[in-house]
Design an enzyme around this catalytic site. Structure first.
Site, mmCIF file in Angstrom:
data_model
loop_
_atom_site.group_PDB
_atom_site.id
_atom_site.type_symbol
_atom_site.label_atom_id
_atom_site.label_comp_id
_atom_site.label_asym_id
_atom_site.label_seq_id
_atom_site.Cartn_x
_atom_site.Cartn_y
_atom_site.Cartn_z
ATOM 1 C CE LYS A 271 -18.776 -23.541 -10.991
ATOM 2 N NZ LYS A 271 -18.155 -23.573 -9.654
ATOM 3 C CE1 TYR B 53 -19.722 -28.382 -7.812
ATOM 4 C CE2 TYR B 53 -21.895 -27.460 -8.164
ATOM 5 C CZ TYR B 53 -20.551 -27.520 -8.477
ATOM 6 O OH TYR B 53 -20.026 -26.720 -9.465
ATOM 7 N NE ARG C 248 -8.185 -29.936 -11.808
ATOM 8 C CZ ARG C 248 -9.120 -29.709 -10.888
ATOM 9 N NH1 ARG C 248 -10.391 -29.785 -11.215
ATOM 10 N NH2 ARG C 248 -8.783 -29.404 -9.657
ATOM 11 C CG ASN D 114 -15.434 -21.101 -9.344
ATOM 12 O OD1 ASN D 114 -16.549 -21.381 -9.744
ATOM 13 N ND2 ASN D 114 -14.607 -21.995 -8.838
ATOM 14 C CG HIS E 64 -17.625 -28.111 -12.472
ATOM 15 N ND1 HIS E 64 -17.163 -28.420 -11.224
ATOM 16 C CD2 HIS E 64 -17.701 -29.284 -13.155
ATOM 17 C CE1 HIS E 64 -16.968 -29.730 -11.144
ATOM 18 N NE2 HIS E 64 -17.283 -30.281 -12.309
ATOM 19 C CD GLU F 108 -17.779 -33.776 -12.468
ATOM 20 O OE1 GLU F 108 -17.472 -33.721 -11.273
ATOM 21 O OE2 GLU F 108 -17.343 -32.964 -13.321
#
Ligand code: CMP
Length: 136
Positions: free
Chosen positions: A9, A49, A85, A112, A115, A126
């Site tokens: 990000k 999103y 994750r 954060n 993604h 995605e």
């Protein structure tokens, strides 16, 4: 094999930690199928999103994701979604485990650093959002 989409990000790109994040991903056994550095348009970020559009943080999230360049990476590995994750840690860096990408580089729930897709099905969708099959 499963696919998952990584987005590094704008906060992480601004901090120039994208190299460290990519190395962590590679050291964890992921194959990189494709990578792009791009500036998301408002329309692209809204669409990506869309699932969060009723959430109170949606507009801020879109603004943040368009605030500077991002790096999108199509990743592949057995159990890619779960393993990625685990590597990145909880959405909120305050709750992320030591040694995770977000513990190391994120500054808030919104900013954060990265993604990750939340299911194998979304991993496929995605990755396809940013890459055509011929680019992978
Ligand atoms: P990401 O994994 O990209 O998926 C949705 C994003 O919304 C998430 O990371 C955060 O950047 C953001 N987000 C999720 N929850 C919150 C929250 N409570 N406040 C602000 N941003 C959030």
């Amino acid at each position: 094999m499963e696919r998952t989409l990584c987005i590094i990000k704008p906060d992480a790109v601004k901090k120039k930690v994208q190299g460290k994040i990519i190395q962590m991903i590679l050291d964890s056994g992921f194959n990189m199928l494709g990578m792009k550095m791009l500036q998301l348009s408002t329309k692209q970020a809204q669409k990506f999103y869309e699932i969060h559009k009723e959430r109170p943080f949606y507009n801020d999230l879109v603004e943040f994701m368009t605030s500077g360049p991002v790096i999108t990476i199509a990743l592949e590995k057995a159990n890619a979604v779960k393993d990625y994750r685990e590597l990145i840690g909880a959405t909120d860096p305050a709750e992320a485990k030591a040694g995770t990408v977000r513990k190391l580089f994120a500054s808030s729930k919104q900013e954060n650093a990265v993604h990750g897709s939340d299911s194998a099905e979304n991993g496929i969708k995605e990755v396809a959002f940013f890459f055509s099959e011929s680019e992978l």
